[in-house]
Design a protein around this motif. Structure first.
Motif, PDB file in Angstrom:
ATOM      1  N   CYS A 139       9.213  11.513   4.193  1.00 31.70           N
ATOM      2  CA  CYS A 139       9.140  11.048   5.590  1.00 31.70           C
ATOM      3  C   CYS A 139      10.428  11.361   6.341  1.00 31.70           C
ATOM      4  N   LYS A 167      -1.331  -1.401  -4.258  1.00 34.05           N
ATOM      5  CA  LYS A 167      -2.336  -0.330  -4.310  1.00 34.05           C
ATOM      6  C   LYS A 167      -1.582   0.988  -4.422  1.00 34.05           C
ATOM      7  N   GLU A 221       3.744  16.371  12.116  1.00 27.02           N
ATOM      8  CA  GLU A 221       4.318  16.186  10.782  1.00 27.02           C
ATOM      9  C   GLU A 221       3.509  17.014   9.782  1.00 27.02           C
ATOM     10  N   ILE A 223       0.875  -1.185   0.000  1.00 25.16           N
ATOM     11  CA  ILE A 223       0.000   0.000   0.000  1.00 25.16           C
ATOM     12  C   ILE A 223       0.910   1.233   0.000  1.00 25.16           C
ATOM     13  N   LEU A 224       0.758   2.076  -1.018  1.00 22.03           N
ATOM     14  CA  LEU A 224       1.791   3.101  -1.277  1.00 22.03           C
ATOM     15  C   LEU A 224       1.270   4.537  -1.139  1.00 22.03           C
ATOM     16  N   GLU A 236       6.397   1.672   7.108  1.00 21.12           N
ATOM     17  CA  GLU A 236       7.293   2.840   6.988  1.00 21.12           C
ATOM     18  C   GLU A 236       6.389   4.051   7.125  1.00 21.12           C
ATOM     19  N   LEU A 237       6.422   4.694   8.278  1.00 18.89           N
ATOM     20  CA  LEU A 237       5.434   5.730   8.563  1.00 18.89           C
ATOM     21  C   LEU A 237       6.076   7.122   8.609  1.00 18.89           C
ATOM     22  N   GLY A 238       5.456   8.026   9.305  1.00 16.66           N
ATOM     23  CA  GLY A 238       5.855   9.427   9.235  1.00 16.66           C
ATOM     24  C   GLY A 238       7.070   9.781  10.079  1.00 16.66           C
ATOM     25  N   GLY A 239       7.437  11.056  10.029  1.00 15.74           N
ATOM     26  CA  GLY A 239       8.574  11.529  10.810  1.00 15.74           C
ATOM     27  C   GLY A 239       8.443  13.001  11.166  1.00 15.74           C
ATOM     28  N   GLU A 288      -3.937   7.101  -4.436  1.00 18.73           N
ATOM     29  CA  GLU A 288      -5.096   7.570  -5.221  1.00 18.73           C
ATOM     30  C   GLU A 288      -4.810   8.899  -5.908  1.00 18.73           C
ATOM     31  N   GLN A 289      -3.891   9.713  -5.318  1.00 18.58           N
ATOM     32  CA  GLN A 289      -3.601  11.032  -5.898  1.00 18.58           C
ATOM     33  C   GLN A 289      -2.780  10.913  -7.180  1.00 18.58           C
ATOM     34  N   GLY A 295      -8.925   3.635  -3.442  1.00 19.32           N
ATOM     35  CA  GLY A 295      -8.713   4.371  -2.206  1.00 19.32           C
ATOM     36  C   GLY A 295      -8.662   3.468  -0.994  1.00 19.32           C
ATOM     37  N   ARG A 296      -9.094   4.020   0.116  1.00 16.73           N
ATOM     38  CA  ARG A 296      -8.991   3.340   1.403  1.00 16.73           C
ATOM     39  C   ARG A 296      -9.673   1.960   1.401  1.00 16.73           C
ATOM     40  N   PHE A 316       8.284   3.888  -5.598  1.00 18.38           N
ATOM     41  CA  PHE A 316       7.781   2.902  -4.646  1.00 18.38           C
ATOM     42  C   PHE A 316       7.145   1.713  -5.368  1.00 18.38           C
ATOM     43  N   LEU A 362       3.040  -1.248   4.321  1.00 15.18           N
ATOM     44  CA  LEU A 362       2.474   0.092   4.100  1.00 15.18           C
ATOM     45  C   LEU A 362       3.580   1.126   4.177  1.00 15.18           C
TER      46      LEU A 362
END
Ligand SMILES: NC(=O)c1ccc[n+]([C@@H]2O[C@H](COP(=O)([O-])OP(=O)(O)OC[C@H]3O[C@@H](n4cnc5c(N)ncnc54)[C@H](O)[C@@H]3O)[C@@H](O)[C@H]2O)c1
Length: 501
Positions: free
Chosen positions: A293, A185, A394, A158-159, A258-261, A188-189, A216-217, A167, A234
């Motif tokens: 990120c 996936k 963030e 999921i990208l 791999e999430l935010g920062g 969506e943008q 989307g979701r 990615f 993800l």
């Protein structure tokens, strides 16, 4: 900069706008479509399929069948196919970069670097296929006991929107190298470069091994919860990470997140102010509007060099000038969407209202050619205090928050006060101090007198809310495998005893 003139956008956009699974292009079962707008110009890029839950299930079933075949392809054969994919990416780098520039707003010239990274990742994991090793465990003369690593099965990817093509192409390398099938996936943008990639590699892999479901979701939720998806990976925000963990809980799915920062750049008094200023600008990844990120979006600058750094910083930021993303000379692109643009302006407004000092930027650039697009100047606030929103949340935009410090202990406490822990950049000539600081900061990836760069082979990933697992290294490949232990009794039959629980 590319030497040939840029082809017209219409000539490089994907012809297919549907789903790709079971080795063929498929219409969305409920006929859903969504409109795409170029964030740099506001122009329409046409429509793309908007898949729903039933489409996602169909793709997962196709991937199950693909996995049954792919897992038995000899590892070195899998490697050959990955290398061919890498070459296809290199051969089509300019077209893919141009699609991403139009669709997600990152500058086309910089996006050529994304193609380099994706092809390097495909080659890198192709070279690691035989490192999926097990081990033999000594059990005496009458037995052989060994463990082997197997692929997990269907892997969902999921990208996010900030490097769509890199990615899609680069992050399937490890799961495919390990013998898994993937369902991707895209964001969506900005799904168009993933669709073009699917067109380019069509026929290279057995049917069902690579599947692409734009949506989307709802699609993400099915991928994360489905019993026939063995693992989910993800790249996205922390709230989405939590949602994916909840969806995956029912099926006890392993995952890579791999999430935010909200990363720190720390400068000690012995650091050169000009180099620190250049690093602050580079670390923000202003080229893609700070939509990264790993951006070091909090600067902690010692009071002795604080004003000197700020003076150089205006100049360093001037190297990044917002421009039309599809133009080869553009050094800073557009924000991905109107929603993100409004969110970033809201953060800038909060910083002004809370009393931060604006050093540079702070709004939409004046250039009339950019009036219709989602552009924000490189923006720097100084005298930021810990309670301000821009110090804690963030932003995922081109907004750098800088504070000065005198007490090392208090500064480090503030660096570690956020719940994120992805990257940190430390600037000093004192090796003891650099090493001590690197040990103290709560981050998964630390640079000393360096910033922003990734190094293929070195584990990238976060601590705390910034994620689970490591990528861009052998561990990433191994994460897409599971161990099986096999015990073989040798010699004459003996009575069974000492059976395990
Ligand atoms: N750590 C990293 O390597 C890394 C890299 C790039 C971006 N990011 C993070 O990504 C975020 C920005 O990207 P974004 O806005 O596209 O992130 P996002 O979390 O909004 O979306 C990421 C993906 O998750 C999907 N999604 C959304 N809700 C879902 C749900 N409930 N279940 C399953 N899937 C769902 C989206 O459709 C999209 O494909 C930032 O927080 C950034 O830090 C992290």
């Amino acid at each position: 900069m590319p030497s040939d003139p840029m082809p017209p956008l219409g000539a490089v956009l994907p012809r297919h706008r549907d789903l790709y699974y079971a080795g063929a292009w498929q219409r969305p079962l409920a006929g859903g479509v969504t409109d795409l707008t170029s964030p740099g110009t506001g122009e329409s890029l046409g429509t793309v399929a908007d898949a729903d839950a039933t489409d996602a299930e169909a793709a997962i079933l196709a991937a199950r069948r693909g996995f049954a075949e792919w897992r038995d392809v000899a590892p070195l054969e899998r490697a050959k196919i990955l290398r061919r994919m890498a070459q296809i990416v290199r051969d089509n780098a300019r077209d893919l970069a141009l699609i991403d520039a139009a669709d997600c707003g990152n500058p086309v010239t910089a996006m050529l670097g994304d193609a380099d990274i994706a092809s390097a990742q495909l080659d890198f994991f192709a070279g690691l296929v035989t490192e999926m090793k097990g081990a033999s465990i000594p059990m005496g003369p009458n037995a052989v006991n060994f463990s082997m690593r197997e692929p997990r099965g269907v892997v969902a990817k999921i990208l996010p929107f900030n490097h769509p093509f890199m990615f899609c192409a680069g992050k399937i390398a490890a799961p495919l190298a390990a013998g898994n099938a993937v369902v991707v996936k895209p964001p969506e943008q900005a799904p168009l470069s993933s669709l073009r990639f699917a067109e380019l590699i069509e026929g290279l892999l057995p049917e069902g091994v690579f599947n692409l479901v734009p949506g989307g979701r709802a699609v993400g939720e099915v991928l994360a919860s489905h019993r026939h998806v063995a693992m989910v990976s993800l790249i996205g925000s922390v709230p989405t990470g939590r949602a994916v963990m909840r969806s995956a809980a029912e099926t006890i799915k392993p995952m890579l997140l791999e999430l935010g920062g909200k990363n720190a750049l720390i400068a000690f008094p012995d650091a050169d102010p000009r180099r620190v200023a250049t690093a602050l600008a580079a670390g923000m990844n202003f080229t893609w509007c700070g939509q990264s990120c790993g951006s070091t979006s909090r600067g902690f600058i010692h009071a002795d060099i604080y004003e000197a750094v700020l003076a150089h910083l205006r100049e360093a930021c001037a190297a990044y000038r917002p421009g039309l993303p599809t133009h080869a000379e553009t050094t800073m692109g557009a924000i991905v969407s109107r929603t993100q643009y409004d969110r970033i302006l809201d953060f800038i407004g909060s910083a002004r209202a809370e009393g931060a000092r604006l050093v540079t930027g702070g709004g939409h650039p004046a250039d009339p050619a950019l009036a219709e697009g989602c552009f924000v100047e490189p923006t720097v606030f100084a005298d930021v205090t810990p309670s301000m929103r821009i110090a804690r949340e963030e932003i995922f935009g081109p907004v750098l928050a800088i504070a000065s410090w005198t007490s090392e202990a208090a500064m480090l406490e503030e660096v570690n006060a956020v719940d994120y822990g992805l990257t940190c950049s430390i600037w000093t000539q004192d090796l003891d101090r650099a090493h001590r600081t690197a040990r103290t900061v709560e981050a998964g990836f630390v640079w000393i007198n360096e910033v922003s760069k990734h190094f293929l082979g070195a584990p990238f990933g976060g601590v705390k809310l910034s994620g689970l697992g490591r990528e861009e290294c052998l561990e990433e490949l191994l994460a897409y495998t599971q161990e099986k232990n096999i015990h073989i009794a040798l010699g004459p039959a003996r009575p069974l005893c000492g059976a395990g629980a």
